[in-house]
Scaffold this motif. Structure first.
Motif, PDB file in Angstrom:
ATOM      1  N   LEU B  45     -24.059  -9.055  40.452  1.00 42.38           N
ATOM      2  CA  LEU B  45     -23.749 -10.004  41.514  1.00 42.38           C
ATOM      3  C   LEU B  45     -24.055  -9.392  42.881  1.00 42.38           C
ATOM      4  O   LEU B  45     -23.536  -8.331  43.239  1.00 42.38           O
ATOM      5  N   ILE B  46     -24.860 -10.112  43.659  1.00 40.57           N
ATOM      6  CA  ILE B  46     -25.224  -9.630  44.993  1.00 40.57           C
ATOM      7  C   ILE B  46     -24.270 -10.223  46.034  1.00 40.57           C
ATOM      8  O   ILE B  46     -23.620  -9.497  46.794  1.00 40.57           O
ATOM      9  N   PRO B  61     -24.422  -5.563  47.425  1.00 40.65           N
ATOM     10  CA  PRO B  61     -24.900  -6.320  48.590  1.00 40.65           C
ATOM     11  C   PRO B  61     -25.826  -5.562  49.532  1.00 40.65           C
ATOM     12  O   PRO B  61     -26.454  -6.168  50.400  1.00 40.65           O
ATOM     13  N   GLU B  62     -25.933  -4.252  49.350  1.00 44.12           N
ATOM     14  CA  GLU B  62     -26.695  -3.443  50.312  1.00 44.12           C
ATOM     15  C   GLU B  62     -28.164  -3.880  50.328  1.00 44.12           C
ATOM     16  O   GLU B  62     -28.805  -3.981  49.289  1.00 44.12           O
ATOM     17  N   LEU B  76     -30.858 -16.314  50.024  1.00 41.36           N
ATOM     18  CA  LEU B  76     -30.740 -14.853  49.941  1.00 41.36           C
ATOM     19  C   LEU B  76     -31.836 -14.262  50.810  1.00 41.36           C
ATOM     20  O   LEU B  76     -33.003 -14.663  50.710  1.00 41.36           O
ATOM     21  N   ILE B  77     -31.454 -13.312  51.641  1.00 36.03           N
ATOM     22  CA  ILE B  77     -32.402 -12.715  52.586  1.00 36.03           C
ATOM     23  C   ILE B  77     -32.482 -11.212  52.342  1.00 36.03           C
ATOM     24  O   ILE B  77     -31.446 -10.528  52.282  1.00 36.03           O
ATOM     25  N   LEU B  78     -33.711 -10.746  52.179  1.00 33.38           N
ATOM     26  CA  LEU B  78     -33.944  -9.310  52.122  1.00 33.38           C
ATOM     27  C   LEU B  78     -34.449  -8.921  53.499  1.00 33.38           C
ATOM     28  O   LEU B  78     -35.559  -9.299  53.895  1.00 33.38           O
ATOM     29  N   GLN B  85     -36.162  -3.232  45.261  1.00 36.17           N
ATOM     30  CA  GLN B  85     -35.672  -4.606  45.195  1.00 36.17           C
ATOM     31  C   GLN B  85     -36.587  -5.486  44.340  1.00 36.17           C
ATOM     32  O   GLN B  85     -36.368  -6.695  44.233  1.00 36.17           O
ATOM     33  N   THR B  86     -37.586  -4.885  43.733  1.00 41.28           N
ATOM     34  CA  THR B  86     -38.393  -5.600  42.741  1.00 41.28           C
ATOM     35  C   THR B  86     -37.492  -5.949  41.567  1.00 41.28           C
ATOM     36  O   THR B  86     -36.877  -5.068  40.954  1.00 41.28           O
ATOM     37  N   SER B  87     -37.394  -7.243  41.260  1.00 39.61           N
ATOM     38  CA  SER B  87     -36.442  -7.680  40.255  1.00 39.61           C
ATOM     39  C   SER B  87     -36.595  -9.172  39.999  1.00 39.61           C
ATOM     40  O   SER B  87     -37.327  -9.864  40.690  1.00 39.61           O
TER      41      SER B  87
END
Lengths: 111, 115
Positions: B45-46, B61-62, B76-78, B85-87
């Motif tokens: 869970l993010i 969440p980082e 959702l924002i990167l 974060q490849t996923s």
């Protein structure tokens, strides 16, 4: 934080054999849910258990919620090739909205 | 039938780019969730949101932030994409816990590759 572990991580069975996956949470859960994810798909809800010691059946699938509400199991009788996929348990810690998923058990059924 | 739609099925971005993943649900659900799925780690869970403009951190969440300006949409924002974060990113929605049986309904997922 809350952790939910599942064992085994993988299971290969011959068609017709039984299969069980176990789910253990580090904290007490308000409820436990089970999901199935087919290869290439997204998790799909199977069932929710709420009461301590609850047992529910869906055809060949039997779900159980532990007395302490910290563990659960899914048992499939006489597996079929259509049972292939990854099975996840998930639940929120008491008093939270956070649905934490287990690590999943990937089931392969050999015809 | 509940429909949860994620804007992209596949996405390829470069390191350092700002990435937006959009999710829309059509069932007036209060709760919305963002998970990432990696082999052997299950779904982690993010962030989740239990109401418009409300958000709470999940377990990882980082490097992420979220926005929920309307009930049906959860983004959702990167902020600065990195290769770790490849996923596969999965969005889900549900009724509140007080509603009884509250299954999570998932979108089809966005497979993000950061190069």
């Amino acid at each position: 934080g809350q952790q939910v572990m599942q064992i085994p991580q993988y299971q290969h069975v011959q068609e017709g054999e039984d299969f069980t996956t176990y789910c253990n949470s580090s904290t007490t859960l308000s409820n436990i849910q089970w999901y199935k994810q087919r290869p290439g798909g997204h998790p799909v809800f199977l069932i929710q258990l709420v009461k301590s010691g609850e047992v529910k059946k869906q055809k060949r699938l039997t779900f159980q919620f532990g007395e302490a509400k910290k563990n659960s199991s899914l048992h499939i009788t006489a597996t079929q090739t259509t049972d292939v996929g990854t099975y996840f348990c998930a639940g929120p810690s008491s008093g939270t909205y956070k649905y934490i998923f287990g690590t999943g058990t990937r089931l392969k059924v050999l015809a | 039938d509940v429909k949860v739609t994620q804007s992209s099925r596949y996405l390829v971005k470069r390191t350092g780019e700002k990435v937006f993943l959009e999710c829309v649900q059509d069932m007036d659900h209060e709760n919305m969730f963002w998970y990432r799925q990696d082999p052997g780690l299950g779904l982690r869970l993010i962030y989740f949101s239990y109401d418009v403009k409300m958000k709470e951190k999940g377990d990882i969440p980082e490097g992420y932030s979220v926005s929920r300006e309307k009930k049906e949409r959860f983004s959702l924002i990167l902020e600065s994409a990195s290769t770790n974060q490849t996923s596969m990113y999965l969005c889900a929605s549900s009724l509140p816990l007080t509603a009884g049986v509250t299954p999570l309904h998932f979108g089809n997922g966005t497979r993000l590759t950061v190069t």
